[in-house]
Write a protein that holds these residues in place. Structure first.
Motif, mmCIF file in Angstrom:
data_model
loop_
_atom_site.group_PDB
_atom_site.id
_atom_site.type_symbol
_atom_site.label_atom_id
_atom_site.label_comp_id
_atom_site.label_asym_id
_atom_site.label_seq_id
_atom_site.Cartn_x
_atom_site.Cartn_y
_atom_site.Cartn_z
ATOM 1 N N ASP A 208 0.824 -1.215 0.000
ATOM 2 C CA ASP A 208 0.000 0.000 0.000
ATOM 3 C C ASP A 208 0.864 1.274 0.000
ATOM 4 O O ASP A 208 0.392 2.330 -0.396
ATOM 5 C CB ASP A 208 -0.935 -0.006 1.222
ATOM 6 N N VAL A 209 2.136 1.144 0.447
ATOM 7 C CA VAL A 209 2.987 2.346 0.542
ATOM 8 C C VAL A 209 3.197 3.002 -0.836
ATOM 9 O O VAL A 209 2.945 4.203 -0.990
ATOM 10 C CB VAL A 209 4.328 2.050 1.254
ATOM 11 N N PRO A 210 3.638 2.231 -1.874
ATOM 12 C CA PRO A 210 3.774 2.883 -3.186
ATOM 13 C C PRO A 210 2.449 3.413 -3.721
ATOM 14 O O PRO A 210 2.433 4.446 -4.409
ATOM 15 C CB PRO A 210 4.332 1.790 -4.098
ATOM 16 N N LEU A 211 1.352 2.718 -3.390
ATOM 17 C CA LEU A 211 0.038 3.198 -3.851
ATOM 18 C C LEU A 211 -0.249 4.583 -3.266
ATOM 19 O O LEU A 211 -0.684 5.492 -3.969
ATOM 20 C CB LEU A 211 -1.061 2.205 -3.461
ATOM 21 N N VAL A 212 0.024 4.737 -1.965
ATOM 22 C CA VAL A 212 -0.193 6.035 -1.314
ATOM 23 C C VAL A 212 0.716 7.085 -1.952
ATOM 24 O O VAL A 212 0.273 8.165 -2.351
ATOM 25 C CB VAL A 212 0.102 5.961 0.206
ATOM 26 N N TYR A 213 2.002 6.728 -2.083
ATOM 27 C CA TYR A 213 2.988 7.710 -2.549
ATOM 28 C C TYR A 213 2.707 8.171 -3.981
ATOM 29 O O TYR A 213 2.733 9.360 -4.284
ATOM 30 C CB TYR A 213 4.397 7.109 -2.437
ATOM 31 N N PHE A 214 2.437 7.201 -4.870
ATOM 32 C CA PHE A 214 2.287 7.566 -6.278
ATOM 33 C C PHE A 214 0.854 7.922 -6.669
ATOM 34 O O PHE A 214 0.619 8.294 -7.815
ATOM 35 C CB PHE A 214 2.807 6.438 -7.181
ATOM 36 N N SER A 215 -0.092 7.803 -5.722
ATOM 37 C CA SER A 215 -1.495 8.057 -6.076
ATOM 38 C C SER A 215 -1.701 9.464 -6.631
ATOM 39 O O SER A 215 -2.481 9.656 -7.563
ATOM 40 C CB SER A 215 -2.402 7.822 -4.863
ATOM 41 N N ILE A 216 -0.969 10.444 -6.096
ATOM 42 C CA ILE A 216 -1.180 11.819 -6.594
ATOM 43 C C ILE A 216 -0.463 12.060 -7.914
ATOM 44 O O ILE A 216 -0.682 13.076 -8.563
ATOM 45 C CB ILE A 216 -0.753 12.892 -5.555
ATOM 46 N N TRP A 217 0.407 11.134 -8.306
ATOM 47 C CA TRP A 217 1.077 11.267 -9.598
ATOM 48 C C TRP A 217 0.208 10.647 -10.692
ATOM 49 O O TRP A 217 0.180 11.121 -11.815
ATOM 50 C CB TRP A 217 2.425 10.532 -9.595
ATOM 51 N N VAL A 218 -0.469 9.539 -10.311
ATOM 52 C CA VAL A 218 -1.173 8.747 -11.319
ATOM 53 C C VAL A 218 -2.643 9.142 -11.433
ATOM 54 O O VAL A 218 -3.182 9.234 -12.534
ATOM 55 C CB VAL A 218 -1.054 7.236 -10.966
ATOM 56 N N ARG A 220 -6.195 11.567 -10.581
ATOM 57 C CA ARG A 220 -6.649 12.930 -10.289
ATOM 58 C C ARG A 220 -7.170 12.925 -8.859
ATOM 59 O O ARG A 220 -8.110 12.198 -8.551
ATOM 60 C CB ARG A 220 -7.819 13.300 -11.209
ATOM 61 N N THR A 221 -6.573 13.706 -7.989
ATOM 62 C CA THR A 221 -7.040 13.719 -6.597
ATOM 63 C C THR A 221 -7.180 15.165 -6.129
ATOM 64 O O THR A 221 -6.628 16.086 -6.726
ATOM 65 C CB THR A 221 -6.056 12.999 -5.645
ATOM 66 N N GLN A 222 -7.908 15.292 -5.017
ATOM 67 C CA GLN A 222 -8.073 16.624 -4.440
ATOM 68 C C GLN A 222 -6.806 17.041 -3.675
ATOM 69 O O GLN A 222 -6.537 18.211 -3.482
ATOM 70 C CB GLN A 222 -9.275 16.614 -3.485
ATOM 71 N N HIS A 223 -6.041 16.029 -3.265
ATOM 72 C CA HIS A 223 -4.800 16.285 -2.520
ATOM 73 C C HIS A 223 -3.844 17.105 -3.406
ATOM 74 O O HIS A 223 -3.762 16.869 -4.608
ATOM 75 C CB HIS A 223 -4.166 14.941 -2.156
ATOM 76 N N PRO A 224 -3.081 18.058 -2.815
ATOM 77 C CA PRO A 224 -2.140 18.827 -3.639
ATOM 78 C C PRO A 224 -1.154 17.918 -4.377
ATOM 79 O O PRO A 224 -0.766 16.866 -3.869
ATOM 80 C CB PRO A 224 -1.405 19.690 -2.607
ATOM 81 N N GLN A 225 -0.746 18.352 -5.548
ATOM 82 C CA GLN A 225 0.200 17.592 -6.354
ATOM 83 C C GLN A 225 1.580 17.620 -5.692
ATOM 84 O O GLN A 225 1.853 18.485 -4.873
ATOM 85 C CB GLN A 225 0.268 18.199 -7.765
ATOM 86 N N PRO A 226 2.472 16.664 -6.071
ATOM 87 C CA PRO A 226 3.790 16.640 -5.415
ATOM 88 C C PRO A 226 4.551 17.939 -5.662
ATOM 89 O O PRO A 226 4.493 18.501 -6.758
ATOM 90 C CB PRO A 226 4.494 15.456 -6.079
ATOM 91 N N VAL A 227 5.253 18.396 -4.623
ATOM 92 C CA VAL A 227 6.036 19.622 -4.774
ATOM 93 C C VAL A 227 7.481 19.310 -5.123
ATOM 94 O O VAL A 227 8.214 20.161 -5.601
ATOM 95 C CB VAL A 227 5.989 20.489 -3.492
ATOM 96 N N ILE A 228 7.883 18.061 -4.860
ATOM 97 C CA ILE A 228 9.233 17.639 -5.251
ATOM 98 C C ILE A 228 9.061 16.497 -6.237
ATOM 99 O O ILE A 228 8.395 15.518 -5.931
ATOM 100 C CB ILE A 228 10.046 17.155 -4.028
ATOM 101 N N GLY A 229 9.653 16.615 -7.437
ATOM 102 C CA GLY A 229 9.419 15.624 -8.483
ATOM 103 C C GLY A 229 7.988 15.779 -8.974
ATOM 104 O O GLY A 229 7.279 16.713 -8.575
ATOM 105 N N GLY A 230 7.574 14.899 -9.866
ATOM 106 C CA GLY A 230 6.199 14.921 -10.345
ATOM 107 C C GLY A 230 5.828 16.221 -11.031
ATOM 108 O O GLY A 230 4.659 16.566 -11.168
ATOM 109 N N GLY A 231 6.818 16.982 -11.478
ATOM 110 C CA GLY A 231 6.552 18.218 -12.199
ATOM 111 C C GLY A 231 6.217 19.384 -11.299
ATOM 112 O O GLY A 231 5.934 20.487 -11.767
ATOM 113 N N GLY A 232 6.246 19.181 -9.971
ATOM 114 C CA GLY A 232 5.904 20.263 -9.051
ATOM 115 C C GLY A 232 7.088 21.179 -8.800
ATOM 116 O O GLY A 232 8.213 20.901 -9.210
#
Lengths: 287, 42
Positions: A208-218, A220-232
């Motif tokens: 579940d850890v990678p699912l949590v971590y990469f969920s905002i990359w893969v 569309r979520t309400q959670h803010p997008q990554p600020v480091i990596g992921g184009g942030g």
């Protein structure tokens, strides 16, 4: 080593105080959210620390499961080596990398997995890997609880709601529930198989850890997008404060794990003494 | 509630959680010490 603990604890408190001061007073105020954005300096480092601890729990659990069997042990060692090699090869072989994924972070993560696997193997005997797994899960749950409490406290003024069932939030809650179940199993099961069953649960839980971590990359979520990596992107002064806070929380987590590890070993020794005493008791009574 | 209060609430909650956990560890340690003392007394 034990004499160093109080000194390290004092240093840790000073470092945490400094990191909190940086987060509250030195980091620039975010333009749209205002001061409430400073929750980020506790929320994000706590999440990263929890992920790292769950990852250590995963490696310790695997080692507990495989080290009793020569073939499984050798197989797991080779898998660890292959993960490191695959991460390095991927940097050169996959061009361009998927959006937002830094080639250097892929190689670093892969090599960290291999490195941690062999470090734990070298410094923790087989029965101690079970203690390490328990300790990292417990401290990880504490940090994950901080994430689940500070998140809604940020969301309420920014989103206008405490909680929403989007993938990032839901998968984090599921992660927390998995590791709470793990701790409940360890606390209340009296079977001799408990450490093995718990280790198997931990291996699945870690998925579940990678699912949590990469969920905002893969997704569309309400959670803010990554600020480091992921184009942030992030203001360098904010990044500096974020990393200081993460280092402080890592230091704190390491001390908590150390204290809990020693406590667990002490507890097991006391339990063994009780068992020995109960075995000797009938003889004492007879004589 | 002013948004600054949420910030204070989050920082306070974080330390309440950590201090609660530390106090649980201290209590466990003290309980074990008592058990060891009882074992030594037998």
């Amino acid at each position: 080593m034990k004499r160093a603990f109080p000194i390290l604890a004092v240093l840790c408190v000073a470092f945490l105080g400094f990191a909190t001061y940086e987060g509250l007073f030195v980091a620039p105020t975010e333009r749209t959210m205002g001061d409430v954005q400073r929750i980020f300096y506790y929320h994000v480092p706590s999440a990263w620390t929890a992920f790292l601890l769950f990852f250590l729990n995963f490696i310790a659990s695997i080692q507990y499961l495989v080290r009793g069997n020569d073939f499984a042990d050798r197989f797991a060692k080779w898998v660890a080596v292959l993960v490191g090699a695959a991460g390095c090869i991927a940097v050169f072989a996959i061009k361009p990398m998927p959006a937002g994924i830094e080639p250097s972070s892929v190689a670093t993560t892969a090599l960290a997995i291999t490195g941690l696997y062999f470090l734990i193997r070298k410094y923790f005997p087989e029965e101690r890997t079970d203690v390490l797994a328990l300790v990292t899960a417990e401290v990880g749950v504490v940090f994950c609880t901080v994430v689940l409490v500070t998140g809604p406290l940020w969301a309420r003024p920014v989103w206008g709601i405490w909680w929403t069932w989007d993938i990032r939030l839901t998968s984090t809650l599921v992660l927390w529930l998995i590791y709470v179940s793990y701790l409940v199993l360890r606390r209340f099961s009296t079977s001799g198989q408990t450490p093995s069953v718990a280790a198997a649960l931990a291996v699945f839980g870690a998925l579940d850890v990678p699912l949590v971590y990469f969920s905002i990359w893969v997704f569309r979520t309400q959670h803010p997008q990554p600020v480091i990596g992921g184009g942030g992107s992030i203001d360098p002064r904010m990044l500096h404060v974020l990393l200081i806070n993460w280092l402080a929380f890592l230091f704190f987590a390491a001390l908590l794990c150390w204290a809990r590890y020693e406590l667990e070993i002490f507890q097991r020794q006391v339990e063994e003494t009780h068992v020995l005493e109960s075995l000797l008791e009938p003889e004492n009574k007879q004589s | 509630m002013n948004s600054i209060h949420y910030l204070y609430a989050a920082y306070t909650a974080t330390w309440v959680i950590h201090l609660t956990y530390i106090s649980i560890l201290v209590r466990r340690y003290l309980r074990l010490r008592t058990e060891v003392d009882q074992l030594k007394g037998k």
